[in-house]
Design a protein around this motif. Structure first.
Motif, PDB file in Angstrom:
ATOM      1  N   ILE A  23       8.058  -3.460   4.277  1.00 30.06           N
ATOM      2  CA  ILE A  23       6.805  -4.177   4.033  1.00 30.06           C
ATOM      3  C   ILE A  23       5.798  -3.119   3.583  1.00 30.06           C
ATOM      4  N   GLY A  24       5.384  -3.170   2.324  1.00 31.28           N
ATOM      5  CA  GLY A  24       4.514  -2.129   1.765  1.00 31.28           C
ATOM      6  C   GLY A  24       3.151  -2.118   2.447  1.00 31.28           C
ATOM      7  N   GLU A  25       2.722  -0.932   2.893  1.00 30.36           N
ATOM      8  CA  GLU A  25       1.512  -0.810   3.727  1.00 30.36           C
ATOM      9  C   GLU A  25       0.237  -0.510   2.962  1.00 30.36           C
ATOM     10  N   ARG A  26       0.354  -0.172   1.661  1.00 19.50           N
ATOM     11  CA  ARG A  26      -0.762   0.515   1.001  1.00 19.50           C
ATOM     12  C   ARG A  26      -1.989  -0.336   0.669  1.00 19.50           C
ATOM     13  N   ILE A  27      -1.831  -1.667   0.661  1.00 18.94           N
ATOM     14  CA  ILE A  27      -3.009  -2.481   0.373  1.00 18.94           C
ATOM     15  C   ILE A  27      -3.795  -2.629   1.673  1.00 18.94           C
ATOM     16  N   ASN A  28      -4.534  -1.561   1.989  1.00 19.36           N
ATOM     17  CA  ASN A  28      -5.244  -1.431   3.260  1.00 19.36           C
ATOM     18  C   ASN A  28      -6.376  -0.423   3.052  1.00 19.36           C
ATOM     19  N   PRO A  29      -7.631  -0.909   3.084  1.00 21.33           N
ATOM     20  CA  PRO A  29      -8.742  -0.019   2.759  1.00 21.33           C
ATOM     21  C   PRO A  29      -9.111   0.976   3.866  1.00 21.33           C
ATOM     22  N   PHE A  44     -10.254  -5.554  -7.966  1.00 24.63           N
ATOM     23  CA  PHE A  44      -8.928  -5.533  -7.347  1.00 24.63           C
ATOM     24  C   PHE A  44      -7.868  -4.911  -8.249  1.00 24.63           C
ATOM     25  N   GLU A  45      -8.318  -4.096  -9.205  1.00 22.94           N
ATOM     26  CA  GLU A  45      -7.360  -3.468 -10.122  1.00 22.94           C
ATOM     27  C   GLU A  45      -6.418  -2.521  -9.390  1.00 22.94           C
ATOM     28  N   ARG A  46      -6.969  -1.688  -8.475  1.00 25.96           N
ATOM     29  CA  ARG A  46      -6.133  -0.750  -7.722  1.00 25.96           C
ATOM     30  C   ARG A  46      -5.187  -1.508  -6.788  1.00 25.96           C
ATOM     31  N   VAL A  47      -5.667  -2.620  -6.243  1.00 26.45           N
ATOM     32  CA  VAL A  47      -4.813  -3.464  -5.393  1.00 26.45           C
ATOM     33  C   VAL A  47      -3.596  -3.933  -6.199  1.00 26.45           C
ATOM     34  N   LYS A  48      -3.862  -4.354  -7.433  1.00 25.14           N
ATOM     35  CA  LYS A  48      -2.762  -4.822  -8.289  1.00 25.14           C
ATOM     36  C   LYS A  48      -1.789  -3.693  -8.616  1.00 25.14           C
ATOM     37  N   GLN A  49      -2.348  -2.520  -8.936  1.00 28.24           N
ATOM     38  CA  GLN A  49      -1.480  -1.354  -9.230  1.00 28.24           C
ATOM     39  C   GLN A  49      -0.617  -1.006  -8.022  1.00 28.24           C
ATOM     40  N   ASP A  50      -1.250  -0.996  -6.849  1.00 28.26           N
ATOM     41  CA  ASP A  50      -0.517  -0.667  -5.615  1.00 28.26           C
ATOM     42  C   ASP A  50       0.567  -1.697  -5.328  1.00 28.26           C
ATOM     43  N   ALA A  51       0.285  -2.944  -5.654  1.00 30.80           N
ATOM     44  CA  ALA A  51       1.263  -4.000  -5.433  1.00 30.80           C
ATOM     45  C   ALA A  51       2.491  -3.765  -6.317  1.00 30.80           C
ATOM     46  N   ALA A  57       9.113   0.372  -6.000  1.00 34.48           N
ATOM     47  CA  ALA A  57       9.723   1.386  -5.137  1.00 34.48           C
ATOM     48  C   ALA A  57      10.575   0.780  -4.021  1.00 34.48           C
ATOM     49  N   GLY A  58      10.659  -0.548  -3.975  1.00 36.40           N
ATOM     50  CA  GLY A  58      11.577  -1.161  -3.013  1.00 36.40           C
ATOM     51  C   GLY A  58      10.938  -1.986  -1.913  1.00 36.40           C
ATOM     52  N   ALA A  59       9.606  -2.162  -1.942  1.00 38.95           N
ATOM     53  CA  ALA A  59       8.988  -3.050  -0.946  1.00 38.95           C
ATOM     54  C   ALA A  59       9.410  -4.484  -1.242  1.00 38.95           C
ATOM     55  N   ALA A 248       9.879  -2.577   8.639  1.00 37.02           N
ATOM     56  CA  ALA A 248       8.712  -1.743   8.953  1.00 37.02           C
ATOM     57  C   ALA A 248       7.637  -1.895   7.896  1.00 37.02           C
ATOM     58  N   ILE A 249       6.387  -1.759   8.353  1.00 37.14           N
ATOM     59  CA  ILE A 249       5.250  -1.681   7.450  1.00 37.14           C
ATOM     60  C   ILE A 249       5.083  -0.195   7.166  1.00 37.14           C
ATOM     61  N   THR A 250       5.413   0.203   5.929  1.00 35.64           N
ATOM     62  CA  THR A 250       5.412   1.630   5.623  1.00 35.64           C
ATOM     63  C   THR A 250       5.175   1.834   4.131  1.00 35.64           C
ATOM     64  N   ASN A 251       5.222   3.107   3.717  1.00 33.93           N
ATOM     65  CA  ASN A 251       4.893   3.437   2.328  1.00 33.93           C
ATOM     66  C   ASN A 251       6.150   3.792   1.528  1.00 33.93           C
ATOM     67  N   PRO A 252       6.652   2.864   0.717  1.00 30.60           N
ATOM     68  CA  PRO A 252       7.887   3.127  -0.038  1.00 30.60           C
ATOM     69  C   PRO A 252       7.679   4.117  -1.172  1.00 30.60           C
ATOM     70  N   LEU A 253       6.399   4.410  -1.514  1.00 33.84           N
ATOM     71  CA  LEU A 253       6.144   5.384  -2.576  1.00 33.84           C
ATOM     72  C   LEU A 253       6.454   6.795  -2.088  1.00 33.84           C
ATOM     73  N   ASP A 254       6.539   6.948  -0.781  1.00 30.44           N
ATOM     74  CA  ASP A 254       6.880   8.237  -0.201  1.00 30.44           C
ATOM     75  C   ASP A 254       8.398   8.427  -0.239  1.00 30.44           C
ATOM     76  N   GLU A 255       8.845   9.462  -0.935  1.00 27.19           N
ATOM     77  CA  GLU A 255      10.297   9.653  -1.117  1.00 27.19           C
ATOM     78  C   GLU A 255      11.023   9.923   0.194  1.00 27.19           C
ATOM     79  N   ASN A 256      10.379  10.678   1.093  1.00 26.42           N
ATOM     80  CA  ASN A 256      11.014  10.945   2.391  1.00 26.42           C
ATOM     81  C   ASN A 256      11.345   9.629   3.083  1.00 26.42           C
ATOM     82  N   VAL A 257      10.373   8.741   3.080  1.00 26.42           N
ATOM     83  CA  VAL A 257      10.522   7.449   3.751  1.00 26.42           C
ATOM     84  C   VAL A 257      11.579   6.601   3.037  1.00 26.42           C
ATOM     85  N   ARG A 258      11.451   6.539   1.719  1.00 26.02           N
ATOM     86  CA  ARG A 258      12.352   5.679   0.950  1.00 26.02           C
ATOM     87  C   ARG A 258      13.815   6.121   1.121  1.00 26.02           C
ATOM     88  N   TYR A 259      14.059   7.422   1.012  1.00 26.90           N
ATOM     89  CA  TYR A 259      15.439   7.909   1.086  1.00 26.90           C
ATOM     90  C   TYR A 259      15.972   7.878   2.516  1.00 26.90           C
TER      91      TYR A 259
END
Ligand code: THG
Length: 303
Positions: A23-29, A44-51, A57-59, A248-259
């Motif tokens: 569950i991608g965590e990044r849309i959180n101010p 909400f442009e950055r929100v869209k990019q983050d989505a 990345a696999g969310a 998990a609610i986490t950041n899939p853009l992080d390679e450590n986490v993703r792998y």
């Protein structure tokens, strides 16, 4: 037990015999001043990019949090939550986790989130159980149950487990089946709470074995205040997965986490022929296409 969530057209299944769900965590101010400033003026442009980036990345699900840290969240958050969810749904077709402690924001989010979303979250507090569970039941949504209550956060895993049990029982009284609940053991910062990780592993195992209910947690919380956060987060996740964690609610853009998640899924027998792992490593090695790999092989032979 399998937990089913849906977007407009996609279905995601969370369960012990399924690949782990991110569950991608990044849309959180919170902690992101720029994002907070933009969201507060309706950008909400950055929100869209983050989505888009997180889904790429696999969310499989996106958490949407509209907590701007204002003094009147009851008035501000519902509107921002609605706009943020709409922005996300414009660019991706994945289920939404509506993340707020403000009940009117959960309510507003439920009105615009398509399919079968997640309500993040309810706790064991009487007042919150009574306000939030009817909303979840009416909508047929999934709800995250956090293992804290009027007493605050307890350090004894058995005490936290008993709150999970109470949430599951109370949900049943509103007609919410156990498969529509994800229990969150609550992740405390390991830097401040010695053994915070171990508490989580024990609760995850108890919830899976004694209640049969699926679990989720906010993985990045474990590393607050510590150096080397991505590696701590990734290791924590892999260990929690070995204890039975299903999402998990986490950041899939992080390679450590993703792998780490891909490797743990593979080691737990949830990656047939190790094919997802092998594909990820091929892509990491570069390019991805057969042609580019062949070119690389040739250049390696030359050198
Ligand atoms: N359980 C449940 N829901 C949750 C949490 C949980 N929702 C919120 C949170 N915890 C999970 N989400 C985040 C989102 C971001 C971060 C941590 C947890 C984070 N952000 C960076 C920071 O603050 O340093 C900044 C982000 C950036 O700039 O990249 O760490 O536990 N049910």
């Amino acid at each position: 037990m399998e937990t089913v969530v849906r977007s407009e057209t996609k279905t995601v299944v969370i369960g012990p015999n399924r690949p782990f769900v991110i569950i991608g965590e990044r849309i959180n101010p919170s902690g992101r001043k720029k994002l907070a400033a933009e969201m507060s003026v309706g950008n909400f442009e950055r929100v869209k990019q983050d989505a888009l980036a997180q889904v790429q990345a696999g969310a499989q699900i996106l958490d949407v949090n509209a907590g701007l840290g204002v003094s009147n969240p009851e008035e501000v958050e519902p509107k921002v939550m609605v706009e943020a969810i709409r922005a996300v749904q414009e660019v991706v077709d994945v289920p939404i986790s509506i993340d707020s402690s403000v009940i009117p924001a959960l309510k507003a989010g439920l009105e615009v989130a398509k399919g079968k979303p997640i309500v993040n979250s309810v706790t064991g507090e009487e007042e919150r159980l009574e306000a939030i569970l009817p909303l979840v039941a009416e909508r047929g949504a999934v709800v995250i149950g956090l293992c804290n209550d009027e007493r605050g956060i307890l350090y004894d895993p058995r005490e936290r487990f008993l709150i999970a049990k109470k949430i599951v029982e109370r949900a049943a009284s509103y007609g919410i089946p156990p498969e529509d609940i994800l229990i969150d053991p609550l992740t405390l910062p390991a830097g401040a709470v010695p053994g915070a990780g171990k508490q989580v592993f024990e609760i995850v195992r108890m919830v899976q074995e004694e209640l049969g209910v699926n679990t989720v947690l906010g993985a990045s919380n474990i590393s607050f205040g510590l150096p080397g956060r991505p590696l701590v987060n990734a290791t924590f996740l892999a260990m929690a997965m070995a204890s039975g964690l299903t999402s998990a609610i986490t950041n899939p853009l992080d390679e450590n986490v993703r792998y780490a998640i891909l490797a743990a899924d593979m080691l737990l027998g949830k990656d047939e022929n190790c094919s997802r792992w092998i594909t990820a490593m091929r892509q990491k090695e570069g390019g991805g296409s057969e042609e580019r790999r062949a070119r690389r092989r040739r250049s390696r032979r030359r050198s």
